[in-house]
Design a protein around this motif. Structure first.
Motif, mmCIF file in Angstrom:
data_model
loop_
_atom_site.group_PDB
_atom_site.id
_atom_site.type_symbol
_atom_site.label_atom_id
_atom_site.label_comp_id
_atom_site.label_asym_id
_atom_site.label_seq_id
_atom_site.Cartn_x
_atom_site.Cartn_y
_atom_site.Cartn_z
ATOM 1 N N ALA A 31 4.748 2.932 -67.522
ATOM 2 C CA ALA A 31 5.377 1.868 -68.318
ATOM 3 C C ALA A 31 6.598 2.385 -69.080
ATOM 4 N N GLY A 32 6.873 3.684 -68.966
ATOM 5 C CA GLY A 32 8.062 4.237 -69.609
ATOM 6 C C GLY A 32 7.968 4.328 -71.126
ATOM 7 N N GLU A 33 6.762 4.594 -71.638
ATOM 8 C CA GLU A 33 6.605 4.695 -73.097
ATOM 9 C C GLU A 33 6.960 6.093 -73.587
ATOM 10 N N SER A 34 7.357 6.161 -74.848
ATOM 11 C CA SER A 34 7.616 7.464 -75.466
ATOM 12 C C SER A 34 6.474 7.833 -76.399
ATOM 13 N N GLY A 35 6.101 9.105 -76.382
ATOM 14 C CA GLY A 35 5.059 9.596 -77.297
ATOM 15 C C GLY A 35 5.631 10.204 -78.565
ATOM 16 N N ALA A 36 6.945 10.180 -78.726
ATOM 17 C CA ALA A 36 7.563 10.824 -79.889
ATOM 18 C C ALA A 36 7.613 9.867 -81.071
ATOM 19 N N ARG A 37 7.286 10.397 -82.244
ATOM 20 C CA ARG A 37 7.292 9.581 -83.460
ATOM 21 C C ARG A 37 7.700 10.435 -84.656
ATOM 22 N N THR A 38 8.158 9.765 -85.700
ATOM 23 C CA THR A 38 8.416 10.464 -86.951
ATOM 24 C C THR A 38 7.100 11.055 -87.451
ATOM 25 N N LEU A 39 7.110 12.299 -87.886
ATOM 26 C CA LEU A 39 5.876 12.951 -88.327
ATOM 27 C C LEU A 39 5.343 12.288 -89.594
ATOM 28 N N PRO A 40 4.013 12.107 -89.635
ATOM 29 C CA PRO A 40 3.422 11.400 -90.784
ATOM 30 C C PRO A 40 3.210 12.334 -91.973
ATOM 31 N N GLY A 218 13.943 7.933 -78.605
ATOM 32 C CA GLY A 218 15.097 8.099 -77.725
ATOM 33 C C GLY A 218 15.611 9.528 -77.690
ATOM 34 N N ALA A 219 14.877 10.441 -78.303
ATOM 35 C CA ALA A 219 15.401 11.807 -78.480
ATOM 36 C C ALA A 219 15.302 12.661 -77.222
ATOM 37 N N ARG A 329 16.987 12.172 -50.490
ATOM 38 C CA ARG A 329 15.838 11.244 -50.395
ATOM 39 C C ARG A 329 14.758 11.546 -51.423
ATOM 40 N N VAL A 330 15.019 12.515 -52.291
ATOM 41 C CA VAL A 330 13.970 12.968 -53.206
ATOM 42 C C VAL A 330 14.069 12.246 -54.543
ATOM 43 N N ALA A 331 12.935 11.691 -54.981
ATOM 44 C CA ALA A 331 12.873 11.016 -56.274
ATOM 45 C C ALA A 331 12.599 12.068 -57.352
ATOM 46 N N LEU A 332 13.580 12.243 -58.242
ATOM 47 C CA LEU A 332 13.463 13.257 -59.297
ATOM 48 C C LEU A 332 12.988 12.588 -60.590
ATOM 49 N N SER A 333 11.899 13.103 -61.155
ATOM 50 C CA SER A 333 11.381 12.544 -62.410
ATOM 51 C C SER A 333 11.351 13.623 -63.484
ATOM 52 N N ALA A 334 11.742 13.234 -64.698
ATOM 53 C CA ALA A 334 11.681 14.147 -65.842
ATOM 54 C C ALA A 334 10.757 13.512 -66.882
ATOM 55 N N THR A 335 9.466 13.816 -66.756
ATOM 56 C CA THR A 335 8.469 13.109 -67.576
ATOM 57 C C THR A 335 8.455 13.574 -69.031
ATOM 58 N N LYS A 336 9.108 14.707 -69.312
ATOM 59 C CA LYS A 336 9.204 15.117 -70.719
ATOM 60 C C LYS A 336 10.007 14.093 -71.531
ATOM 61 N N SER A 337 10.754 13.219 -70.844
ATOM 62 C CA SER A 337 11.448 12.155 -71.575
ATOM 63 C C SER A 337 10.442 11.284 -72.324
ATOM 64 N N MET A 338 9.201 11.253 -71.827
ATOM 65 C CA MET A 338 8.166 10.409 -72.448
ATOM 66 C C MET A 338 7.145 11.221 -73.241
ATOM 67 N N ALA A 363 6.631 7.449 -58.161
ATOM 68 C CA ALA A 363 7.234 8.498 -58.995
ATOM 69 C C ALA A 363 7.476 7.932 -60.386
ATOM 70 N N PRO A 364 7.000 8.643 -61.425
ATOM 71 C CA PRO A 364 7.147 8.099 -62.781
ATOM 72 C C PRO A 364 8.602 8.079 -63.229
ATOM 73 N N PRO A 365 8.911 7.205 -64.179
ATOM 74 C CA PRO A 365 10.306 7.073 -64.604
ATOM 75 C C PRO A 365 10.749 8.192 -65.541
ATOM 76 N N THR A 366 12.071 8.299 -65.668
ATOM 77 C CA THR A 366 12.710 9.121 -66.695
ATOM 78 C C THR A 366 13.340 8.121 -67.654
ATOM 79 N N ILE A 367 12.931 8.177 -68.922
ATOM 80 C CA ILE A 367 13.466 7.178 -69.855
ATOM 81 C C ILE A 367 14.633 7.751 -70.656
ATOM 82 N N ASN A 368 15.312 6.903 -71.347
ATOM 83 C CA ASN A 368 16.397 7.259 -72.278
ATOM 84 C C ASN A 368 17.687 7.730 -71.606
#
Lengths: 414, 82
Positions: A31-40, A218-219, A329-338, A363-368
């Motif tokens: 779903a292209g979600e990000s796990g990054a958040r401002t630290l609590p 978005g970082a 023909r290769v689908a490149l994914s950078a999952t650290k974006s999420m 292949a999972p998305p690369t976001i941002n």
């Protein structure tokens, strides 16, 4: 008779910034979600750290593990145990002789929370208040040892340390344990729990972290022209590796096959990747040769791509050099974006993503990535998943670490 | 300010229960640390370290082997208070 056993993957487990298990993590990734958040907390303000966000676990370990376990294990071991239990159950609780069962679990940093907490306690209250479990909790082999104890593994317990390549190297070593006949089943992967103000400050000091404090989600933007460093993440990924014969004999479901392991080192610099990408290219070629596959068989690459200015492009050029025209023909994914960068957990989590991409043909998305770097010479999967072809397919998962460690794994569809 | 025997028992039960995961109502004064509560030497030293801090006493290493039961530990801590 003396042929080398084939190695298959029969179980997956994870706890990550995207979810408390593999299914929720994968769903969020697709779903292209990000796990990054401002630290609590107010670390950035209190200590003057340049970075005020990270990718912390979606489900805290304390919500999953009973209290005595959280007191006896560093968070890095806690995450590994959570992931290992899931992977073991996923593999159908394999029946295997203890002498034929191994555990290979790596961490890049080790028990840093335990180390620093114990030092804080000692400075505040004196040496007599330092708890006796401090050493078994801080030692970098602690996650491997707890996984070994969990399942009673007697074929060997190992913790290979190679910074951000650790998780992939653990899986590579586990593969060799099976190929060389030392084990039939190995619980393997990586873990990290280093979101503590000191390592955050130290990574920030090395100018490798993104400072996009006003937009944590978005970082992490691998290959985007505006990328400015990685996002510190945490979590664990564990896979169950098994000899194909053992898996077949017990009727296990084969999720994918681990067919190639390639290792190299740069011999160049303690943190910077060698600019020509020679070392990374050599690891990828070694993995392909080990797999006995040609570049035409590769349909997907899960890149190491951490979102640093220099590193992302060195890897992309290397992938192009290795795959040549087949790279088109290769689908490149950078999952650290999420997920952010799980350091010692990254290579293992991304192996899991690679397995799932082959299983689901997606292949999972690369976001941002608002504007791809014009020097990127590969087909990046952006924003939404990309369908992968039917039939027998294979993928490369790259992992590189401070110190010039390069690990490439080749995973093939079941 | 000294703790009462009751307070020490309650505090020690809490420490042992946290360390072992055993329910507090199973940590009774007559229970043996090793035989009944299955506490190994590393856990015992953890309990000692936490009890020293909680009750502000010193439990010498030589003394720990004499503390067979929860009640033994309570008695020692009562006597060791300043």
């Amino acid at each position: 008779m003396s042929s080398v056993p084939d190695v298959v993957i029969t179980g997956l487990g994870a706890t990550t910034p995207l979810g408390g298990d593999v299914a929720s993590t994968w769903r969020a990734a697709l779903a292209g979600e990000s796990g990054a958040r401002t630290l609590p907390n107010d670390w950035a303000e209190t200590y003057g750290i340049a970075v005020s966000f990270a990718a912390q676990l979606k489900v805290p370990a304390a919500d999953v593990l009973p209290r005595p376990e959280t007191k006896r294990m560093d968070p890095s071991a806690q995450y590994a145990i959570i992931a290992a239990r899931e992977a073991w159950a996923h593999a159908g609780n394999p029946e295997v002789a203890p002498e034929r069962l191994g555990a290979v679990v790596s961490s890049g940093i080790g028990g840093i929370w335990t180390t620093l907490d114990a030092w804080d306690t000692m400075r505040e209250k004196g040496a007599r208040r330092v708890l006796p479990m401090t050493v078994p909790m801080l030692m970098p082999n602690s996650p491997a040892a707890y996984v070994e104890l969990e399942f009673g593994a007697r074929a060997g317990a190992h913790a290979l340390v190679s910074a951000c390549a650790s998780g992939a190297e653990a899986i590579g070593y586990a593969c060799e344990m099976i190929r060389t006949g030392r084990a039939d089943v190995v619980v393997a992967g990586g873990t990290e729990a280093a979101i503590h103000p000191m390592p955050l400050a130290a990574f920030a000091a090395s100018r490798t972290l993104s400072t996009r404090n006003d937009d944590p989600a978005g970082a992490s933007r691998p290959y985007d022209v505006q990328r400015d460093g990685f996002v510190l993440g945490e979590g664990a990924g564990i896979v169950i590796l098994e000899s194909a014969d053992h898996a077949e004999a017990r009727g296990a479901t084969v999720l994918a096959r681990l067919v190639g392991v390639g290792l190299s080192s740069d011999g160049y610099h303690i943190t910077s990747p060698e600019p020509s990408g020679r070392g990374q290219v050599s690891a990828m070629r070694a993995a392909l040769a080990d797999a006995g596959l040609s570049t035409a068989d590769i349909v997907h690459v899960n890149a190491h791509a951490t979102s640093t200015v220099v590193g992302d492009l060195i890897e992309a050029r290397g992938v192009r050099e290795v795959l040549g025209a087949d790279a088109d023909r290769v689908a490149l994914s950078a999952t650290k974006s999420m997920t952010g960068h799980l350091l010692g957990g990254a290579g293992a989590l991304e192996t899991i993503f690679t397995v799932l991409a082959l299983m689901d043909r997606s292949a999972p998305p690369t976001i941002n990535v608002s504007e791809p770097d014009p020097e990127l010479v590969l087909d990046l999967v952006r924003d939404v998943p990309r369908a992968l072809p039917d039939g027998q397919i294979a993928a490369i998962n790259n992992s590189f670490g401070f110190g010039g460690h390069n690990v490439a794994l080749v995973v093939a569809s079941a | 300010m000294a703790y009462t025997e009751q307070e020490i028992l309650a505090g020690l039960v809490e420490i042992v229960s946290e360390e072992t995961g055993l329910p507090a109502d199973s940590v009774l004064p007559e229970k043996s640390f090793t035989d009944d509560l299955d506490i190994d030497s590393l856990s015992m030293m953890t309990i000692v370290t936490l009890a020293e801090e909680k009750f502000d006493v010193r439990i010498p290493d030589d003394e720990v082997k004499n503390l067979a039961t929860v009640g033994d530990a309570v008695s020692f801590i009562v006597g060791a208070q300043g």
